[in-house]
Design a protein around this motif. Structure first.
Motif, PDB file in Angstrom:
ATOM      1  N   THR A 113       0.835  -1.202   0.000  1.00 11.72           N
ATOM      2  CA  THR A 113       0.000   0.000   0.000  1.00 11.72           C
ATOM      3  C   THR A 113       0.871   1.254   0.000  1.00 11.72           C
ATOM      4  O   THR A 113       0.596   2.210  -0.736  1.00 11.72           O
ATOM      5  N   ALA A 114       1.926   1.236   0.806  1.00 13.02           N
ATOM      6  CA  ALA A 114       2.824   2.393   0.878  1.00 13.02           C
ATOM      7  C   ALA A 114       3.513   2.640  -0.459  1.00 13.02           C
ATOM      8  O   ALA A 114       3.686   3.793  -0.879  1.00 13.02           O
ATOM      9  N   ALA A 115       3.910   1.565  -1.142  1.00 13.43           N
ATOM     10  CA  ALA A 115       4.599   1.715  -2.430  1.00 13.43           C
ATOM     11  C   ALA A 115       3.665   2.307  -3.482  1.00 13.43           C
ATOM     12  O   ALA A 115       4.042   3.240  -4.217  1.00 13.43           O
ATOM     13  N   SER A 126      -7.712  13.412  -1.523  1.00 14.08           N
ATOM     14  CA  SER A 126      -8.815  12.561  -1.072  1.00 14.08           C
ATOM     15  C   SER A 126      -8.595  11.112  -1.469  1.00 14.08           C
ATOM     16  O   SER A 126      -8.808  10.191  -0.666  1.00 14.08           O
ATOM     17  N   ASN A 127      -8.151  10.878  -2.700  1.00 15.42           N
ATOM     18  CA  ASN A 127      -7.935   9.497  -3.137  1.00 15.42           C
ATOM     19  C   ASN A 127      -6.780   8.830  -2.392  1.00 15.42           C
ATOM     20  O   ASN A 127      -6.824   7.627  -2.118  1.00 15.42           O
ATOM     21  N   LEU A 128      -5.765   9.601  -2.046  1.00 17.42           N
ATOM     22  CA  LEU A 128      -4.661   9.026  -1.271  1.00 17.42           C
ATOM     23  C   LEU A 128      -5.099   8.701   0.154  1.00 17.42           C
ATOM     24  O   LEU A 128      -4.649   7.699   0.731  1.00 17.42           O
ATOM     25  N   PHE A 174      -8.141   2.146   3.299  1.00 16.30           N
ATOM     26  CA  PHE A 174      -8.661   0.868   2.818  1.00 16.30           C
ATOM     27  C   PHE A 174      -7.573  -0.011   2.218  1.00 16.30           C
ATOM     28  O   PHE A 174      -7.679  -1.242   2.240  1.00 16.30           O
ATOM     29  N   GLY A 175      -6.509   0.614   1.702  1.00 17.20           N
ATOM     30  CA  GLY A 175      -5.387  -0.185   1.220  1.00 17.20           C
ATOM     31  C   GLY A 175      -4.713  -0.934   2.349  1.00 17.20           C
ATOM     32  O   GLY A 175      -4.385  -2.118   2.229  1.00 17.20           O
ATOM     33  N   THR A 176      -4.520  -0.243   3.472  1.00 12.12           N
ATOM     34  CA  THR A 176      -3.896  -0.887   4.634  1.00 12.12           C
ATOM     35  C   THR A 176      -4.762  -2.026   5.157  1.00 12.12           C
ATOM     36  O   THR A 176      -4.276  -3.128   5.431  1.00 12.12           O
ATOM     37  N   LEU A 186     -13.483  -5.902   0.936  1.00  9.00           N
ATOM     38  CA  LEU A 186     -13.613  -5.873   2.392  1.00  9.00           C
ATOM     39  C   LEU A 186     -15.064  -6.081   2.808  1.00  9.00           C
ATOM     40  O   LEU A 186     -15.341  -6.724   3.833  1.00  9.00           O
ATOM     41  N   ALA A 187     -15.996  -5.561   2.016  1.00  7.33           N
ATOM     42  CA  ALA A 187     -17.412  -5.778   2.318  1.00  7.33           C
ATOM     43  C   ALA A 187     -17.749  -7.266   2.250  1.00  7.33           C
ATOM     44  O   ALA A 187     -18.524  -7.775   3.073  1.00  7.33           O
TER      45      ALA A 187
END
Length: 201
Positions: free
Chosen positions: A24-26, A79-81, A87-89, A137-138
């Protein structure tokens, strides 16, 4: 896990992937770099965003680069970041890195293609990638009690069941986030992780 711990971290018992969200960080870093570059040099966005006319002319790379540049400029980037960070994490912790890649870029590319063919021929942004993770995730939340024996707070379950409803409504009004969310949910069911003891680093 004790009840107080579970309450503090509802996804704690479902987080069987790596503790540190390096993937996610990358992706966050690459997307941030592209966003800063387009703000510093606006013609770069024109060369990289999804544009049906240019794609028809053979510039198919735009279906990929459109996932890293933002049509919302600075606001869209921030906002997207933020959504990606949250949610990426979570998705990386729950699904692991290989499944994360499939979910993020699979849903993102699907969204780009459907936007090009039907919904929104011009634009860019990683939000369609992120809604794919949200859909996945849902799916986990929906089956958490039956499959994993984890009872999540009722608000999580309400939000999870709302995802497909909102995704269909989103598509009906011709927005391009609903279909990637639905694909993310379908892939989430297909890629449901097994609960294992311990986490990889």
């Amino acid at each position: 896990m004790t009840t107080p711990t579970a309450a503090r971290s509802p996804f704690g018992r479902l987080a069987t992937g790596p503790r540190r969200p390096y993937l996610t960080a990358a992706v966050f870093a690459v997307t941030l770099a592209c966003g800063i570059a387009q703000l510093a040099h606006p013609p770069l966005y024109d060369a990289m965003h999804r544009n049906a006319a240019r794609i028809d002319a053979g510039e198919w790379y735009r279906l990929v680069t459109g996932m890293f540049f933002q049509d919302g400029r600075a606001f869209g980037l921030v906002s997207n970041l933020l959504w990606l960070a949250v949610f990426g994490t979570l998705a990386e912790r729950v699904f692991g890195r290989a499944r994360w890649l499939v979910l993020y870029f699979g849903c993102g590319l699907f969204g780009q293609v459907m936007s090009y063919l039907w919904l929104n021929p011009v634009g860019a942004g990683n939000s369609m990638c992120v809604v794919g993770l949200i859909g996945a995730l849902a799916a986990v939340v929906v089956v958490a009690s039956r499959r994993y024996g984890v009872v999540l707070p009722v608000q999580f379950r309400i939000m999870a069941f709302a995802v497909p409803v909102l995704a269909v409504a989103d598509t009906v009004v011709h927005d391009n986030h609903g279909l990637p969310a639905l694909l993310g949910m379908a892939l989430g069911f297909a890629l449901l992780p097994r609960v294992v003891s311990g986490n990889s680093g």
